[in-house]
Structure formats: C-alpha cells, structure tokens
Design an enzyme around this catalytic site. Structure first.
Site, PDB file in Angstrom:
ATOM      1  N   HIS A  66     -10.587  47.752 -25.275  1.00 10.86           N
ATOM      2  CA  HIS A  66     -11.420  48.544 -24.374  1.00 10.86           C
ATOM      3  C   HIS A  66     -11.832  47.719 -23.151  1.00 10.86           C
ATOM      4  O   HIS A  66     -12.249  46.575 -23.280  1.00 10.86           O
ATOM      5  CB  HIS A  66     -12.680  49.035 -25.095  1.00 10.86           C
ATOM      6  CG  HIS A  66     -13.333  50.204 -24.433  1.00 10.86           C
ATOM      7  ND1 HIS A  66     -13.989  50.099 -23.222  1.00 10.86           N
ATOM      8  CD2 HIS A  66     -13.413  51.508 -24.799  1.00 10.86           C
ATOM      9  CE1 HIS A  66     -14.465  51.294 -22.884  1.00 10.86           C
ATOM     10  NE2 HIS A  66     -14.123  52.162 -23.813  1.00 10.86           N
TER      11      HIS A  66
ATOM     12  N   HIS B 214     -23.255  36.771 -14.324  1.00 13.11           N
ATOM     13  CA  HIS B 214     -23.796  35.929 -15.391  1.00 13.11           C
ATOM     14  C   HIS B 214     -22.615  35.258 -16.087  1.00 13.11           C
ATOM     15  O   HIS B 214     -21.652  35.928 -16.468  1.00 13.11           O
ATOM     16  CB  HIS B 214     -24.581  36.780 -16.383  1.00 13.11           C
ATOM     17  CG  HIS B 214     -25.368  35.992 -17.373  1.00 13.11           C
ATOM     18  ND1 HIS B 214     -24.780  35.336 -18.445  1.00 13.11           N
ATOM     19  CD2 HIS B 214     -26.701  35.728 -17.470  1.00 13.11           C
ATOM     20  CE1 HIS B 214     -25.711  34.725 -19.157  1.00 13.11           C
ATOM     21  NE2 HIS B 214     -26.889  34.943 -18.591  1.00 13.11           N
TER      22      HIS B 214
ATOM     23  N   THR C 147     -21.811  34.189 -18.982  1.00 12.12           N
ATOM     24  CA  THR C 147     -21.366  34.609 -20.315  1.00 12.12           C
ATOM     25  C   THR C 147     -21.612  36.092 -20.590  1.00 12.12           C
ATOM     26  O   THR C 147     -20.881  36.715 -21.350  1.00 12.12           O
ATOM     27  CB  THR C 147     -22.082  33.791 -21.412  1.00 12.12           C
ATOM     28  OG1 THR C 147     -23.504  33.959 -21.284  1.00 12.12           O
ATOM     29  CG2 THR C 147     -21.730  32.313 -21.277  1.00 12.12           C
TER      30      THR C 147
END
Length: 304
Positions: free
Chosen positions: A81, A167, A169
């Site tokens: 996905h 960001h 991570t």
C-alpha cells in the site's frame, strides 16, 4: 451528544504489539470507543475505526499519532500500500449531531497540534483542503515517503502545518474531513499482478471508470493471489454492488476467478441494505432490520 468517526491508517501491519500500543492510546479516553481494528501484512498497514465525542477523540488521535511516530520508522518500512507517514492519514467523518464544517475545524485543530508538537508536516485534504490539488489524498501521497524529501521543497507542497521538512522517520501526515468511505478489497485467482492493475484501471474514475472509485492492483505475495484494492468515496452515488459486478465482468475477460472480497473496517448499514436488495431483487430498508429499530429505542431512552 455529538459524535465523530475517525478511521486513522497507520503504516504497520506486521508487528501486532506495535498496533496494540497505538490502539491502547485511544482506550485511555472516556467517550471514545474503538469499534474495530485490523492489520494486513502484505499492505503493511493497520486501519482503526474510532467513534467519540469531538474533543476527546481529537486528543486520542493526537496520542495515537505520537505513539506511531515513536514506534514506526518508515526508513525500514515496505508494503504494497502506498504510504507517506507513520500515521499516514487521519480522516474525520460527521456521524451524529455534527456537521462537515465542524469536522473541518477539528481537522485543523488536530493538524496544528501534530505539526507544532510532534514536528510532523501535515497536509489538510478532502473537505479541509486549502488548495484544489490537495483535495485528493492520492495526489498528496504521490511519491510516497521516499519522494517527499524532494517534493516538500516545492512551494506548491508547503505543508499546512508543521515544519517545511519531512520528519526523518515518521514522514508526513494527511488530516481532513470527508464523507463516509468504504475500503473494499477483491482477491483474484491469479499471480499476475498486471491483471489486477488493468482491472483497477478499468474501474477507477481517474482513468475513465466509475465515479467516486479509487483503485489499485496489488500483489499479495503472502496469500499467493493478487488483489484489486478499492476506496469508494461516495457509496450512495456509486453503490458497492455496482463496483463488485464490474470487477467480476472485467475478471471474466481475462479468464480469472474472483476468489472473494473483504471490507476493511466498518461500513454503513445503508450500503449493506442496497447490496442485499440488489442481489435478492427486493426492497430493504432499515425499518426491516430489528437491530436498527432497537438502536433507535435505546438512543431515544438515553436522551430522556
């Protein structure tokens, strides 16, 4: 009482302990109910269905996003996905005594908190979108996590909230108010993912198919089949049975059987009744469902 539904999607479908910790954040709040949650290893994604009073629900969604950012590192994430964030998308849906306009305002409150307190860029989408090109979630997500490091530098893709950098991570997150969406997957008896992709192309609106339908073809290696993964964004105008019948018709062109289907999360009774009415060639409504009548009684009694 005012109630809003939310169906946040998190980019984790293989580590049950991680998803359980995210779900636990919602269970800390009164007047917030976790109705359903599921995870899929091939998609590497979890979908959680919540209902709650607006202020408590917004706080729960913030805490769930924070926990996801702590536990999910997209640098080590792969799945079928498309995804761009640890908390990938957070929709708000008016459910009871609430309006779409109220949900738009709540989406801005939540988006601002995520951006300012967690340092995660946030894009408002659907009814909350601040620009036309941000209404469609697929347009925002295009490029996914890996591509966003360059995409975010484009002034057209300056976040609505949060820093102008991805960001490292947790990626970026989309938050928005929308109508009820049905996530519907159909599995096909073949290993050829190109057939699923062709069928997805035939049924989705963006390539000439059914209005209010988004679809992609994915390879479910863990199950040994392929899948047409669908979002129906307006089930009243494009009913579930019409989508399913078109998929069956297209699959027959390639000599491929439809093995089965599943609905991710919850879906409206109205859609079920329309589907049953179509296949049984009868006319059903909620008044013929005993549980629906009982629910009306309980709601009336609770409001006295």
């Amino acid at each position: 009482m005012k109630l809003i539904e939310s169906v946040p999607n998190f980019s984790e479908g293989r580590r049950k302990e991680v998803v359980e910790k995210i779900v636990a954040e919602a269970k800390k709040y009164d007047r917030v109910w976790v109705l359903d949650w599921s995870m899929d290893a091939d998609h590497n994604r979890s979908v959680i269905t919540l209902v709650g009073e607006p202020e408590n629900l917004i706080n729960a969604l913030f805490d769930m996003t924070k926990k996801a950012a702590e536990l999910i590192d997209l640098r080590n994430h792969t799945g079928q996905h498309p995804r761009m964030g640890a908390a990938d998308v957070i929709p708000l849906v008016p459910l009871y005594n609430t309006t779409m306009e109220e949900c738009v305002e709540y989406s801005k409150i939540l988006g601002r908190r995520i951006g300012e307190e967690l340092g995660i860029p946030v894009y408002l989408y659907e009814k909350s979108a601040t620009r036309p090109e941000r209404q469609n979630l697929a347009d925002i997500r295009r490029g996914e996590f890996e591509g966003f490091f360059e995409k975010i530098k484009d002034p057209l893709w300056k976040p609505d909230f949060g820093p102008d950098r991805v960001h490292p991570t947790a990626g970026v997150t989309a938050v928005g108010a929308r109508e009820f969406l049905i996530a519907f997957n159909v599995n096909l008896g073949t290993r050829d993912v190109k057939i699923a992709e062709k069928i997805a192309r035939a049924i989705r609106f963006s390539s000439g198919g059914l209005r209010y339908v988004k679809a992609i073809g994915v390879d479910l290696k863990g199950k040994g089949v392929v899948q047409v993964s669908i979002n129906i964004t307006d089930h009243k105008r494009t009913p579930l049975y019409r989508v399913f019948e078109l998929i069956k018709m297209e699959a027959e062109r390639y000599g491929v059987p439809v093995l089965g289907s599943d609905i991710v999360g919850l879906f409206p009774l109205e859609s079920l009744l329309k589907t049953v009415s179509y296949y049984l060639r009868t006319d059903l409504n909620a008044k013929k469902v005993i549980e629906s009548s009982l629910l009306e009684i309980l709601v009336r009694e609770s409001e006295k």
